[in-house]
Design a protein around this motif. Structure first.
Motif, PDB file in Angstrom:
ATOM      1  N   LEU A 125      94.650  29.181  77.070  1.00  0.00           N
ATOM      2  CA  LEU A 125      94.335  28.505  78.329  1.00  0.00           C
ATOM      3  C   LEU A 125      95.451  27.562  78.745  1.00  0.00           C
ATOM      4  O   LEU A 125      95.824  27.492  79.935  1.00  0.00           O
ATOM      5  CB  LEU A 125      93.016  27.744  78.183  1.00  0.00           C
ATOM      6  N   GLU A 181      89.757  21.216  82.113  1.00  0.00           N
ATOM      7  CA  GLU A 181      88.723  22.232  81.842  1.00  0.00           C
ATOM      8  C   GLU A 181      87.889  21.826  80.644  1.00  0.00           C
ATOM      9  O   GLU A 181      88.223  22.060  79.543  1.00  0.00           O
ATOM     10  CB  GLU A 181      89.391  23.598  81.589  1.00  0.00           C
ATOM     11  N   ILE A 190      89.092  34.352  83.325  1.00  0.00           N
ATOM     12  CA  ILE A 190      89.942  35.286  82.596  1.00  0.00           C
ATOM     13  C   ILE A 190      89.244  36.639  82.488  1.00  0.00           C
ATOM     14  O   ILE A 190      88.064  36.719  82.139  1.00  0.00           O
ATOM     15  CB  ILE A 190      90.292  34.748  81.200  1.00  0.00           C
ATOM     16  N   LEU A 218      95.491  26.840  82.520  1.00  0.00           N
ATOM     17  CA  LEU A 218      94.059  26.642  82.755  1.00  0.00           C
ATOM     18  C   LEU A 218      93.471  25.553  81.867  1.00  0.00           C
ATOM     19  O   LEU A 218      92.254  25.390  81.818  1.00  0.00           O
ATOM     20  CB  LEU A 218      93.303  27.950  82.506  1.00  0.00           C
ATOM     21  N   ARG A 277      86.058  30.896  82.838  1.00  0.00           N
ATOM     22  CA  ARG A 277      87.231  30.244  83.409  1.00  0.00           C
ATOM     23  C   ARG A 277      88.071  31.216  84.220  1.00  0.00           C
ATOM     24  O   ARG A 277      89.217  30.917  84.573  1.00  0.00           O
ATOM     25  CB  ARG A 277      88.065  29.601  82.300  1.00  0.00           C
ATOM     26  N   ARG A 287     100.572  36.201  84.327  1.00  0.00           N
ATOM     27  CA  ARG A 287      99.186  35.800  84.077  1.00  0.00           C
ATOM     28  C   ARG A 287      98.581  36.619  82.938  1.00  0.00           C
ATOM     29  O   ARG A 287      97.394  36.520  82.659  1.00  0.00           O
ATOM     30  CB  ARG A 287      98.333  36.021  85.338  1.00  0.00           C
ATOM     31  N   ASN A 322      94.579  37.109  88.866  1.00  0.00           N
ATOM     32  CA  ASN A 322      93.662  36.813  87.762  1.00  0.00           C
ATOM     33  C   ASN A 322      94.398  36.702  86.427  1.00  0.00           C
ATOM     34  O   ASN A 322      95.204  37.569  86.082  1.00  0.00           O
ATOM     35  CB  ASN A 322      92.608  37.915  87.626  1.00  0.00           C
TER      36      ASN A 322
END
Length: 692
Positions: free
Chosen positions: A683, A692, A485, A688, A483, A535, A455
């Protein structure tokens, strides 16, 4: 030099390496500062450098512009743009503010007699902000007879306010305009005498003046002049409207003077002279002052003393000190005492009937939350208004009947687009610091995530000045949570979440606990499968920006990216310079660097002084050119030194708002665009951003 630096050198004029270094000496220690020249704002090359950095940042973030627009649009779509606050009553009037779609600022209004009465607009911030890149409302004080409004505005972000007086009958301004004031103001009960604070060259509120309505400020009477730079001046009124309070408060020491509000031309009287390390605050009820103090009470206690003879020898204990409960403050009404406390890291409210002594507690069910007192100007009332929010519950305004104990939800902030709080989960976790101390973490995520170490996670913290980091709802953060997070708050030492000792264990020569606590929280979240270092994003502002710089120096391998907002990173040089607004006051927080032991300790963690030739995470640094708290040159110097020394090819961006100060853009739409920019950076660097 990495490839990003090569791009920047084609933009920057002149290259920073061409500047003459400054040699700073203290305690026999020679510190060479290649970027001291950036402090000279009048040097056009400094402005050129900041603009060049902004141009580089825009170029490097150009590919995220579509994402920024999408984030802005979806965050804006959750906001009820045309909305109003819950009205509060004062005498015959109901006061409230409202917003209108397309307008960036609030409109202040009132109704007389009932909520069905015609609306009267008192002040429209949008009109005052017109033509200014920045706008902030400071003082907003209505006279006891409700006929005059004293208000002040700042149009630069420098926290230098200009004071005006508005006749609410004619809606015409009085002729006097008072420059260079701070944002505190108090009215005398004669409706013509007002008290305001002036700032010095370093932006400290250091003088209290008495003003008579309709006269030039050049005729105003200097009531109090504070000579100690560590003690800023604030002025306010008691809820009872019986007294005006002159408050002087450094980081750990306070002093309060009082004046009969019915005799505003009289002399202020001292309640108790300042004593190093002793704090106290004052409330009023009938014949007594109620005093919250930490004297012989690290977690504070409540005393009361006769107004006629408030000297220390007459103080009587109302609530004794408790080792496991922090007394955050009290609020007094005609028949009730409201007690705000913090236990086990969470806030509570206790209400005591002053006639019967009966007590009732107001409970809250969620594992982590934030509450604070709402607008309660009325003294003679049984209604307490408070505000409640959590990581999953939008801001909720409650009226609590202190006689019947009934609680009424007056309004919960509407989140447009069908927000369903059951789709999100918050938790209260405990990490273990390197010395064995348990460190709380507030965390929120969208239900359905698996703790598999995959994650993305954004963690923040502050850890300074005894300020507890609030676990509040943010509709904007749904753009991150949706999204995938996870969002976490590390309640590290230096704040006051776990009591006053929690604060003391994160300051002076124990300041490094703040940084190692944050690192311990990150390691815990990784070990528990919430995320992984590649991450993990972190963010913090001001003293939280210091936190970002310190942990990034200590463990650059632990974080994928860092967002540092107006970061206080040049600790030693700034606190040594007493011409800056906060430096002398900071000695009671960080220590006095003129003393060798504090100098050495502060230098050992100051982010700017500890930049090394090594790899650092992706980094976005935010600054404000007019920032009076953390001067623009701190983030600018830090950026330049990192560019010189870092050995990686990770992105390093500096974005300076050339029209704002410590809080960034002022209008709600401009603020949202700034946040969309930061979210797009996060992001994008977490992988990410695409599609998006």
């Amino acid at each position: 030099m990495n490839k990003n630096n090569n791009i920047l050198r084609d933009i920057v004029v002149p290259p920073v390496a061409e500047k003459q270094p400054e040699v700073l000496e203290l305690h026999g220690d020679r510190r060479i500062d290649n970027y001291f020249w950036m402090r000279d704002r009048d040097n056009p090359k400094v402005i050129d450098y900041l603009k060049a950095e902004n141009a580089y940042t825009a170029e490097m973030m150009q590919h995220t512009e579509a994402l920024q627009s999408k984030l802005y649009d979806e965050m804006l779509a959750r906001i009820k743009e045309t909305d109003l606050s819950v009205p509060y009553r004062k005498d015959e009037y109901y006061y409230y503010s409202r917003t209108e779609e397309g307008k960036g600022y609030r409109i202040y209004c009132r109704k007389k007699g009932s909520l069905d009465a015609p609306e009267e607009i008192i002040l429209d911030e949008n009109e005052l902000a017109a033509g200014h890149e920045f706008f902030d409302l400071g003082a907003f004080a209505i006279s006891p007879n409700h006929q005059i409004l004293a208000y002040s505005i700042d149009t630069s972000g420098s926290e230098q306010y200009t004071l005006f007086f508005l006749d609410l009958n004619t809606h015409q301004l009085y002729p006097e305009v008072i420059p260079e004031t701070y944002f505190s103001f108090a009215w005398g009960n004669d409706n013509k005498t007002g008290f305001y604070t002036k700032i010095d060259a370093a932006n400290r509120p250091y003088q209290l003046f008495r003003h008579t309505l309709g006269t030039s400020f050049t005729e105003d009477v200097l009531v109090y002049h504070e000579l100690d730079d560590a003690f800023p001046i604030y002025v306010t009124e008691t809820r009872s409207q019986a007294y005006i309070l002159l408050m002087l408060h450094s980081s750990i020491t306070s002093e309060v003077h009082y004046l009969d509000a019915n005799n505003p031309t009289g002399d202020f009287q001292l309640i108790h002279p300042r004593t190093q390390g002793i704090e106290y605050s004052v409330e009023h009820h009938s014949n007594y002052f109620y005093i919250v103090t930490n004297e012989d009470a690290v977690n504070f206690k409540l005393m009361k003393t006769p107004v006629a003879s408030p000297a220390k020898e007459n103080w009587q204990t109302v609530i004794p000190h408790r080792d496991d409960v922090l007394l955050s403050g009290v609020s007094l009404f005609s028949n009730h005492l409201v007690i705000y406390e913090r236990t086990g890291g969470l806030e509570t409210i206790r209400v005591q009937n002053l006639t019967t002594g009966e007590e009732n507690n107001i409970f809250f069910p969620e594992p982590t939350y934030e509450l604070y007192e709402g607008s309660n100007p009325e003294f003679n009332t049984n209604i307490l208004r408070f505000n409640y929010t959590s990581l999953v519950t939008p801001l909720s305004v409650f009226d609590y009947n202190m006689e019947t104990t009934q609680r009424e939800l007056k309004k919960q902030t509407e989140v447009l687009g069908g927000y369903d709080k059951t789709q999100y989960q918050s938790e209260w976790l405990m990490a273990t610091a390197e010395d064995g101390t348990k460190i709380p973490i507030s965390i929120v995520y969208k239900r359905g995530i698996v703790k598999d170490g995959e994650n993305p996670l954004l963690m923040t913290g502050y850890g300074a000045y005894g300020m507890s980091y609030p676990a509040t709802f943010s509709g904007n953060k749904l753009s991150l949570l949706d999204r995938g997070i996870v969002f976490a708050i590390a309640h590290i030492r230096g704040g006051e979440e776990m009591g006053r000792k929690w604060y003391e264990a994160g300051k002076f020569l124990q300041k490094k606990n703040t940084f190692t606590d944050f690192i311990a929280c990150a390691e815990y979240l990784i070990a528990q499968g919430w995320t992984a270092s590649d991450r993990l994003a972190i963010t913090g502002g001001s003293a939280g920006g210091l936190l970002m710089g310190a942990v990034m120096n200590l463990r650059p391998d632990l974080f994928k990216l860092v967002v540092a907002q107006v970061p206080f990173v040049d600790v030693v040089t700034t606190i040594l310079d007493t011409s800056l607004p906060l430096s002398a006051m900071e000695w009671e927080e960080w220590g006095n660097p003129n003393e060798q032991v504090y100098y050495d300790y502060m230098k050992s963690y100051s982010p700017y002084d500890n930049v090394e030739a090594k790899d650092y995470p992706d980094l976005l640094i935010i600054a404000g050119l007019n920032d009076s708290r953390v001067k623009y040159w701190e983030p600018a110097k830090w950026t330049a030194k990192l560019r010189q020394l870092k050995t990686d090819n990770n992105i390093l961006l500096l974005k300076t708002n050339m029209d704002a100060g410590h809080g960034g853009a002022s209008g709600r739409y401009d603020s949202l665009r700034e946040l969309a920019f930061e979210y797009a950076f996060i992001l994008d660097r977490l992988g990410l951003g695409s599609g998006e």
